[in-house]
Scaffold this motif. Structure first.
Motif, PDB file in Angstrom:
ATOM      1  N   SER A 192      12.133   5.348  -0.740  1.00 25.52           N
ATOM      2  CA  SER A 192      12.029   5.391  -2.196  1.00 25.52           C
ATOM      3  C   SER A 192      10.897   6.302  -2.640  1.00 25.52           C
ATOM      4  CB  SER A 192      11.815   3.971  -2.738  1.00 25.52           C
ATOM      5  OG  SER A 192      11.640   3.980  -4.124  1.00 25.52           O
ATOM      6  N   ALA A 193       9.800   6.326  -1.860  1.00 29.18           N
ATOM      7  CA  ALA A 193       8.668   7.188  -2.196  1.00 29.18           C
ATOM      8  C   ALA A 193       9.079   8.656  -2.183  1.00 29.18           C
ATOM      9  CB  ALA A 193       7.526   6.956  -1.207  1.00 29.18           C
ATOM     10  N   HIS A 194       9.835   9.061  -1.174  1.00 27.91           N
ATOM     11  CA  HIS A 194      10.302  10.452  -1.110  1.00 27.91           C
ATOM     12  C   HIS A 194      11.346  10.735  -2.196  1.00 27.91           C
ATOM     13  CE1 HIS A 194       8.148  11.716   2.449  1.00 27.91           C
ATOM     14  NE2 HIS A 194       8.573  10.670   3.133  1.00 27.91           N
ATOM     15  N   ALA A 195      12.241   9.771  -2.424  1.00 28.91           N
ATOM     16  CA  ALA A 195      13.271   9.968  -3.447  1.00 28.91           C
ATOM     17  C   ALA A 195      12.659  10.086  -4.832  1.00 28.91           C
ATOM     18  CB  ALA A 195      14.276   8.810  -3.404  1.00 28.91           C
ATOM     19  N   ARG A 196      11.564   9.360  -5.069  1.00 30.65           N
ATOM     20  CA  ARG A 196      10.903   9.373  -6.380  1.00 30.65           C
ATOM     21  C   ARG A 196      10.400  10.763  -6.751  1.00 30.65           C
ATOM     22  NH1 ARG A 196       7.126   5.462  -5.625  1.00 30.65           N
ATOM     23  NH2 ARG A 196       8.475   3.816  -6.395  1.00 30.65           N
ATOM     24  N   VAL A 197       9.985  11.546  -5.740  1.00 33.28           N
ATOM     25  CA  VAL A 197       9.484  12.899  -6.005  1.00 33.28           C
ATOM     26  C   VAL A 197      10.550  13.962  -5.732  1.00 33.28           C
ATOM     27  CG1 VAL A 197       7.094  12.269  -5.567  1.00 33.28           C
ATOM     28  CG2 VAL A 197       8.502  13.087  -3.665  1.00 33.28           C
TER      29      VAL A 197
ATOM     30  N   LEU B 236       0.828  -1.210   0.000  1.00 32.38           N
ATOM     31  CA  LEU B 236       0.000   0.000   0.000  1.00 32.38           C
ATOM     32  C   LEU B 236       0.859   1.256   0.000  1.00 32.38           C
ATOM     33  CD1 LEU B 236      -2.870  -0.957   2.483  1.00 32.38           C
ATOM     34  CD2 LEU B 236      -3.114  -0.450   0.046  1.00 32.38           C
ATOM     35  N   VAL B 237       1.933   1.251   0.782  1.00 29.61           N
ATOM     36  CA  VAL B 237       2.862   2.385   0.790  1.00 29.61           C
ATOM     37  C   VAL B 237       3.401   2.623  -0.610  1.00 29.61           C
ATOM     38  CG1 VAL B 237       5.096   3.218   1.661  1.00 29.61           C
ATOM     39  CG2 VAL B 237       3.494   2.106   3.228  1.00 29.61           C
ATOM     40  N   ASP B 238       3.796   1.537  -1.275  1.00 28.61           N
ATOM     41  CA  ASP B 238       4.334   1.658  -2.631  1.00 28.61           C
ATOM     42  C   ASP B 238       3.254   2.080  -3.625  1.00 28.61           C
ATOM     43  OD1 ASP B 238       6.603   1.168  -4.526  1.00 28.61           O
ATOM     44  OD2 ASP B 238       5.187  -0.276  -5.338  1.00 28.61           O
ATOM     45  N   PHE B 239       2.032   1.573  -3.446  1.00 29.13           N
ATOM     46  CA  PHE B 239       0.913   1.903  -4.336  1.00 29.13           C
ATOM     47  C   PHE B 239       0.649   3.407  -4.345  1.00 29.13           C
ATOM     48  CE2 PHE B 239      -3.746   2.752  -4.249  1.00 29.13           C
ATOM     49  CZ  PHE B 239      -3.999   2.586  -5.605  1.00 29.13           C
ATOM     50  N   TYR B 240       0.471   3.986  -3.167  1.00 32.22           N
ATOM     51  CA  TYR B 240       0.159   5.418  -3.097  1.00 32.22           C
ATOM     52  C   TYR B 240       1.321   6.273  -3.586  1.00 32.22           C
ATOM     53  CZ  TYR B 240      -4.159   4.489  -0.516  1.00 32.22           C
ATOM     54  OH  TYR B 240      -5.414   4.077  -0.161  1.00 32.22           O
ATOM     55  N   SER B 241       2.548   5.864  -3.272  1.00 25.53           N
ATOM     56  CA  SER B 241       3.702   6.670  -3.703  1.00 25.53           C
ATOM     57  C   SER B 241       3.897   6.602  -5.212  1.00 25.53           C
ATOM     58  CB  SER B 241       4.975   6.202  -2.990  1.00 25.53           C
ATOM     59  OG  SER B 241       5.338   4.894  -3.405  1.00 25.53           O
ATOM     60  N   THR B 242       3.608   5.426  -5.808  1.00 28.02           N
ATOM     61  CA  THR B 242       3.725   5.288  -7.259  1.00 28.02           C
ATOM     62  C   THR B 242       2.786   6.242  -7.986  1.00 28.02           C
ATOM     63  OG1 THR B 242       4.348   2.964  -7.050  1.00 28.02           O
ATOM     64  CG2 THR B 242       3.517   3.669  -9.189  1.00 28.02           C
ATOM     65  N   LEU B 243       1.624   6.489  -7.395  1.00 32.56           N
ATOM     66  CA  LEU B 243       0.646   7.398  -7.991  1.00 32.56           C
ATOM     67  C   LEU B 243       0.854   8.835  -7.547  1.00 32.56           C
ATOM     68  CD1 LEU B 243      -2.579   5.207  -7.704  1.00 32.56           C
ATOM     69  CD2 LEU B 243      -0.971   5.376  -9.591  1.00 32.56           C
ATOM     70  N   GLY B 244       1.951   9.107  -6.848  1.00 36.13           N
ATOM     71  CA  GLY B 244       2.274  10.471  -6.441  1.00 36.13           C
ATOM     72  C   GLY B 244       1.510  10.964  -5.226  1.00 36.13           C
ATOM     73  N   ARG B 245       0.841  10.072  -4.501  1.00 42.85           N
ATOM     74  CA  ARG B 245       0.059  10.468  -3.330  1.00 42.85           C
ATOM     75  C   ARG B 245       0.882  10.174  -2.072  1.00 42.85           C
ATOM     76  NH1 ARG B 245      -6.165   8.890  -4.687  1.00 42.85           N
ATOM     77  NH2 ARG B 245      -6.414   9.967  -2.677  1.00 42.85           N
ATOM     78  N   ILE B 246       1.883  11.026  -1.865  1.00 42.89           N
ATOM     79  CA  ILE B 246       2.854  10.808  -0.792  1.00 42.89           C
ATOM     80  C   ILE B 246       2.201  10.919   0.581  1.00 42.89           C
ATOM     81  CG2 ILE B 246       5.060  11.558   0.170  1.00 42.89           C
ATOM     82  CD1 ILE B 246       5.245  10.287  -2.574  1.00 42.89           C
ATOM     83  N   ASP B 247       1.243  11.812   0.737  1.00 46.63           N
ATOM     84  CA  ASP B 247       0.593  11.984   2.045  1.00 46.63           C
ATOM     85  C   ASP B 247      -0.097  10.693   2.488  1.00 46.63           C
ATOM     86  OD1 ASP B 247       1.432  14.585   2.151  1.00 46.63           O
ATOM     87  OD2 ASP B 247      -0.436  15.438   1.390  1.00 46.63           O
ATOM     88  N   GLU B 248      -0.836  10.044   1.567  1.00 47.62           N
ATOM     89  CA  GLU B 248      -1.496   8.782   1.903  1.00 47.62           C
ATOM     90  C   GLU B 248      -0.466   7.691   2.184  1.00 47.62           C
ATOM     91  OE1 GLU B 248      -2.348  10.780  -0.498  1.00 47.62           O
ATOM     92  OE2 GLU B 248      -4.518  10.833  -0.848  1.00 47.62           O
TER      93      GLU B 248
END
Length: 565
Positions: free
Chosen positions: A195-200, A162-174
């Motif tokens: 990785s989610a933060h690094a991606r953006v 789920l963490v990866d799912f939301y970050s992949t779609l750019g929804r870092i807050d979720e």
């Protein structure tokens, strides 16, 4: 003979005492399958003995079908089952995700719910990945709700997806909310959040989590290095790489890519050599990057050695590594070798066509050896024979190909028939062709479009000044030169916002060693001798009656900061 009842995954059938041996035999045969013919033979024997109704065996069979990427076999076998259980459904959903059929995975999940089969953690992890593949935010949120309802909220693996799912779609807050609400976290979910933060590009938050982690693995370090590399923070990436307790293939490849992305090609080659010296064997991704280095700096001999290394070490010559060779040979001036590599490849994809068309376009004397016709043919074959729709890069290569061959009308017609709006690169290629072949009529068409697309680019104005001057159209020259006076060049560039961010560099290969040069470079060990020779050449040019408008000593101060003239 004694009979026994054996229960496998809620599907019960009477079996002889010897049947477990047969079951093991079928599983072994499935694992040994190396061709579709063998797989079909195993399934035929399963059907004959009614083993195709055993959920455990069907789980194994569907998994094997996924490895062969034959979901059609899986679907056919599934439809012949009378009572598939959750593990069979999981195998089907996982197989669809593996083979990039996420919509089919979603449909099977709905069918599973309609059959009142309770999902497991493996169901949800595959479903979240399927939602990410099709950017199905709403469906993903519904799945998230079901995860909470069924009670997998504390399941680390499911929550990590789920963490990866939301970050992949750019929804870092979720993504951060899921992470913060987890009752326990392992190293993988920490790395996923980093990785989610690094991606953006938020390396500040990424570093905060990295520093807070109770333990780190190699993947965590690699994620941080890649994040800094993408932002151009080479020194930060270097520091982390040097601090790593253990490096792996991905670490070395990431560092090589970091240098290449930031145009530090010689440093990238040095890391590659160090990598081999440390006994780390490169893979296809590493070699593709190294080949691109050879292309960028134009070192043909090193490129040939790299090609030989790839052939001798048994690398998989996939379309990516082959397209890198096509591009490298073309940019190093060996178009014949580039075409030979291209023609030997059976499975040509977009990257291969892209590389060969660009190579043909760059080699400007295209009217020789029928290269224009060949380039045109390959461009048409993309759509007619391979059903690959040309992208804007392909149109750009073809426009450049026509322009260098003097076929300006063909280039203009091509641009007019594009399925997307032409960009400044394409109009710039047409402008350059007009300059080469002195066509002021089509030149004006290109210039009118460039002024709209890049009103602040002084390079096009300069090119136009030279063209008007050659045609003795001095009134137009005077108008353009009014804004491009040499005495006010730097100020004009600042106002227009087109001041060059950095000075150009070039490389030459001598005696298996690469030498790099930059404008006003004083760091080369033989810079004194180099500049002395340049001054001598300037003197000899003057003696022959040639006078340059600007000398290298006039262009820049010693530190390359200020334009003098």
């Amino acid at each position: 003979m004694i009979k026994a009842i054996t229960n496998f995954n809620h599907f019960s059938v009477p079996r002889l005492a010897t049947e477990p041996i047969k079951l093991t035999h079928i599983v072994d045969n499935l694992k040994k399958c190396s061709s579709l013919r063998e797989l079909e033979s195993v399934y035929a024997s399963m059907t004959k003995t009614n083993a195709n109704q055993d959920c455990f065996l069907m789980n194994q069979f569907i998994t094997t079908c996924s490895a062969f990427e034959r979901t059609d076999y899986s679907i056919l076998a599934f439809t012949q089952m009378k009572d598939p259980n959750v593990f069979v459904y999981n195998a089907m959903i996982r197989g669809f995700v593996h083979c990039f059929y996420p919509l089919k995975a979603l449909r099977f999940y709905l069918g599973m719910l309609r059959s009142q089969i309770r999902p497991t953690s493996y169901t949800f992890s595959s479903m979240v990945k399927a939602c990410a593949l099709v950017c199905a935010v709403g469906f993903g949120e519904t799945v998230h709700g079901q995860i909470w309802k069924i009670g997998f909220r504390s399941h680390v693996f499911v929550e990590t997806t789920l963490v990866d799912f939301y970050s992949t779609l750019g929804r870092i807050d979720e993504s951060k909310q899921v992470f913060d609400e987890m009752p326990e976290r392992d190293v993988f979910v920490w790395t996923t959040m980093i990785s989610a933060h690094a991606r953006v590009g938020d390396m500040g938050c990424a570093w905060g989590l990295f520093d807070e982690m109770p333990e780190r693995n190699t993947a965590t370090w690699n994620t941080m290095i890649d994040g800094y590399a993408r932002l151009g923070y080479v020194e930060a990436a270097e520091h982390l790489f040097n601090e790593m307790p253990i490096t792996d293939l991905i670490s070395w490849t990431t560092m090589i890519t970091c240098y290449v992305q930031n145009k530090q090609y010689t440093e990238g080659l040095a890391v590659f050599n160090e990598m081999k010296a440390n006994g780390v064997k490169p893979d296809e991704v590493t070699m593709s990057t190294v080949i691109s280095v050879c292309a960028h700096i134009g070192v043909l001999d090193l490129g040939k050695e790299t090609h030989l290394y790839v052939m001798h070490n048994g690398f998989d010559l996939d379309v990516y590594i082959v397209s890198a060779f096509i591009d490298m040979y073309a940019k190093c001036g060996s178009m014949d070798k580039s075409l030979m590599v291209f023609l030997k490849l059976w499975d040509k994809n977009l990257f291969c066509w892209n590389s060969v068309i660009e190579g043909l376009a760059v080699h400007g004397a295209c009217t020789h050896a029928g290269l224009v016709d060949e380039g045109r043919g390959r461009f048409l074959n993309m759509t007619l024979d391979y059903s690959i729709a040309p992208e804007i890069e392909h149109y750009g290569f073809m426009a450049d190909l026509f322009c260098k061959a003097g076929l300006l009308e063909d280039a203009l017609e091509l641009i007019g028939n594009m399925r997307m709006e032409p960009n400044s690169v394409i109009w710039g290629a047409l402008l350059g062709g007009c300059k080469l072949h002195k066509n002021l009529e089509i030149d004006q068409v290109a210039m009118d479009n460039l002024v709209v697309l890049e009103p602040n680019n002084s390079g096009y104005h300069t090119l136009l000044v030279n063209m008007y001057a050659e045609a003795n159209r001095w009134s137009e020259v005077a108008k353009l030169r009014a804004t491009l006076k040499v005495a006010k060049l730097r100020a004009t560039l600042k106002v227009l916002g087109v001041e060059k961010a950095s000075l150009g560099s070039s490389w030459i290969e001598m005696g298996r060693k690469i030498h790099q040069f930059a404008a006003s470079d004083r760091y080369h060990p033989t810079s004194v001798e180099i500049y002395s020779l340049m001054n001598e050449l300037d003197g000899q040019l003057k003696l022959t009656g040639y006078v340059t408008e600007l000398f290298h000593s006039d262009l820049f101060m010693k530190n390359g900061d200020d334009i003098q003239r």
